[in-house]
Design a protein around this motif. Structure first.
Motif, mmCIF file in Angstrom:
data_model
loop_
_atom_site.group_PDB
_atom_site.id
_atom_site.type_symbol
_atom_site.label_atom_id
_atom_site.label_comp_id
_atom_site.label_asym_id
_atom_site.label_seq_id
_atom_site.Cartn_x
_atom_site.Cartn_y
_atom_site.Cartn_z
ATOM 1 N N CYS A 1 0.854 -1.188 0.000
ATOM 2 C CA CYS A 1 0.000 0.000 0.000
ATOM 3 C C CYS A 1 0.888 1.235 0.000
ATOM 4 N N GLY A 2 0.759 2.078 -1.033
ATOM 5 C CA GLY A 2 1.599 3.259 -1.158
ATOM 6 C C GLY A 2 0.929 4.549 -0.732
ATOM 7 N N ARG A 3 -0.384 4.504 -0.493
ATOM 8 C CA ARG A 3 -1.108 5.701 -0.068
ATOM 9 C C ARG A 3 -2.079 5.315 1.042
ATOM 10 N N ALA A 4 -2.067 6.106 2.105
ATOM 11 C CA ALA A 4 -2.913 5.792 3.262
ATOM 12 C C ALA A 4 -4.392 5.749 2.881
ATOM 13 N N ALA A 5 -4.793 6.549 1.903
ATOM 14 C CA ALA A 5 -6.204 6.591 1.512
ATOM 15 C C ALA A 5 -6.687 5.261 0.948
ATOM 16 N N THR B 1 2.962 6.732 1.692
ATOM 17 C CA THR B 1 3.585 5.842 2.658
ATOM 18 C C THR B 1 4.048 4.568 1.973
ATOM 19 N N ASP B 2 4.539 3.636 2.742
ATOM 20 C CA ASP B 2 4.975 2.344 2.224
ATOM 21 C C ASP B 2 4.569 1.286 3.246
ATOM 22 N N LEU B 3 3.391 0.731 3.039
ATOM 23 C CA LEU B 3 2.800 -0.187 4.004
ATOM 24 C C LEU B 3 2.601 -1.568 3.410
#
Length: 464
Positions: free
Chosen positions: A137-141, A187-189
């Motif tokens: 996941c690269g974006r919190a949204a 982010t980087d999740l």
């Protein structure tokens, strides 16, 4: 003369320890090495626990570290090694060893185990019939969409990190929406399925590609509120772990009188049937092989799911020193001392017989806003409980707790032993119950020139 047969202190190999704790300094000495502390700041308690020398430099700066150690006569291949047993120090030590031509875990292996996405993909190859579902996941949204894609309950965590820092268990769509605000917009999740089952901390040591499992501890999660109807929460993770609550710190007697929060803990021995034990060993060895980890210590978190053991995370360093102490007490296994000896070619510390049948620890956290005045008596009472080995406090006794700890950080822990599992539980329960923060007396008032009473200023020292 072969390493390990020398007697002169000057001839013994040197263990350069990056900002170590007292237990790590003691472990180097048990291994037969000269302990040299490398730290950026002034003298720390580790220096008084047997370190023979101190090098003051900021080891977080690679060039400074290599420059400071490269000038020392003790830095010779086969006679010295840099050790980083903390989450931030492992990679710094590996890079320094490579630059100085010293033995140790390769930096590539350290980074391979730090990348949770790559590690998950590699470990899934070991059980292709039932892999762990995950997605980056690269974006919190995108968290609500991706958590729904994986299915509830699931886990959101940073792709790089350790010790549960930034990890959040998501049990429904509402918690997924709330999780959006816990991370930066870009982010980087990693979002992955929730692994349900008992959780083990597995200590291993690798030498030339041969991986030896030294032992394992059983992780007990912290108590938490019941999950929403229809949602099962695994034993290995507590909802919201690693994320500080959104409420601000409380103050005054109400905060100080609040109950102490009982955190997670670990216990040994762990009773596993032969088939499960071998499956855990095979998983850990396979993960280390796939990561290219050929030499040095490692720590893996493994969950015993209904489909078999599955990896939660792994790192190229030992686990917490208090967990290593549990193995020393019950199995006679010196994880830290053995790791130092192996890197330096020493025969290793003398194996001592176990001193207890059961050992365990329980972490303790104090509520935000608590001023810990008067805790000295409670600590003494907790340490006097039969079976208790030690009760270290990570927060200064005159400090005010500013916020809840995150990840694997805690304010204190109780470590105890017992002849039976029930006796151990009684000792931990009694000692933990004694660690209650008393409500402070009202602050004395001092009148100012206008006759207005002003509370005496409190210390600004707190738990950051």
């Amino acid at each position: 003369m072969p390493i390990g047969t020398t007697t002169s202190p000057r001839q013994r190999p040197v263990a350069f320890l990056l900002s170590p704790g007292p237990a790590e300094v003691a472990a180097a000495r048990r291994a037969g090495a000269r302990a040299v502390v490398v730290a950026p700041g002034p003298s720390v308690p580790s220096d008084r626990e047997g370190a023979e020398r101190r090098v003051r430099t900021d080891w977080r700066d690679h060039r400074r570290l290599v420059g400071a150690l490269g000038r020392l006569a003790e830095v010779r291949p086969g006679r010295a090694c840099v050790f980083g047993f903390g989450p931030d120090a492992a990679l710094a030590a590996a890079r320094a060893n490579e630059a100085l031509g010293l033995p140790g875990t390769p930096a590539d292996a350290v980074t391979a185990l730090m990348d949770k996405a790559a590690l998950r993909a590699r470990s899934n190859a070991l059980h292709a019939a039932r892999p762990v579902s995950f997605v980056r996941c690269g974006r919190a949204a995108l968290i609500p969409f991706l958590t729904a894609l994986i299915g509830y309950p699931c886990v959101v965590k940073p792709r790089a990190g350790s010790g549960g820092e930034g990890l959040r268990a998501v049990r429904d769509a509402a918690e997924a929406e709330a999780a959006v605000h816990d991370y930066p917009e870009v982010t980087d999740l990693l979002v992955e399925e929730y692994l349900e089952g008992p959780r083990l901390g597995v200590a291993a040591l690798s030498r030339q590609g041969h991986h030896r499992v030294l032992g394992w501890t059983h992780h007990h999660p912290a108590p938490h509120p019941a999950p929403p109807p229809g949602v099962r929460v695994a034993a290995g993770i507590r909802p919201g772990a690693g994320v500080a609550p959104g409420t601000g710190p409380r103050s005054g007697a109400a905060a100080a009188a609040a109950a102490v929060r009982r955190g997670p803990g670990y216990q040994v021995p762990v009773a596993l049937d032969a088939g499960t034990a071998e499956a855990v060993r095979a998983l850990v060895r396979g993960v280390l092989d796939l990561a290219g980890h050929r030499d040095g210590p490692s720590h893996a978190e493994v969950v015993l799911t209904p489909y078999g053991p599955r990896l939660a995370e792994a790192h190229a360093r030992p686990g917490a020193e208090e967990c290593a102490e549990l193995l020393r007490l019950t199995h006679g296994t010196d994880v830290l001392g053995t790791a130092v000896a192996a890197a330096l070619g020493l025969p290793g510390p003398v194996r001592r017989p176990p001193v207890a049948a059961h050992a365990g620890l329980r972490y303790v956290d104090f509520p935000p806003g608590c001023r810990l005045d008067g805790l000295t008596g409670a600590l003494a009472a907790a340490r006097a409980v039969p079976g208790v080995v030690r009760v270290p406090l990570a927060v200064p006794a005159d400090a005010t707790v500013q916020h809840a700890p995150s990840g694997s950080l805690h304010h204190a822990y109780v470590l105890a032993t017992g002849p039976t599992r029930h006796a151990l539980a009684r000792s931990l329960d009694r000692a933990t119950a004694l660690l209650r923060v008393p409500a402070p007396d009202p602050a004395p008032h001092t009148p100012n020139p206008r006759g207005i009473h002003i509370p005496r200023p409190r210390s600004g020292h707190g738990d950051d």
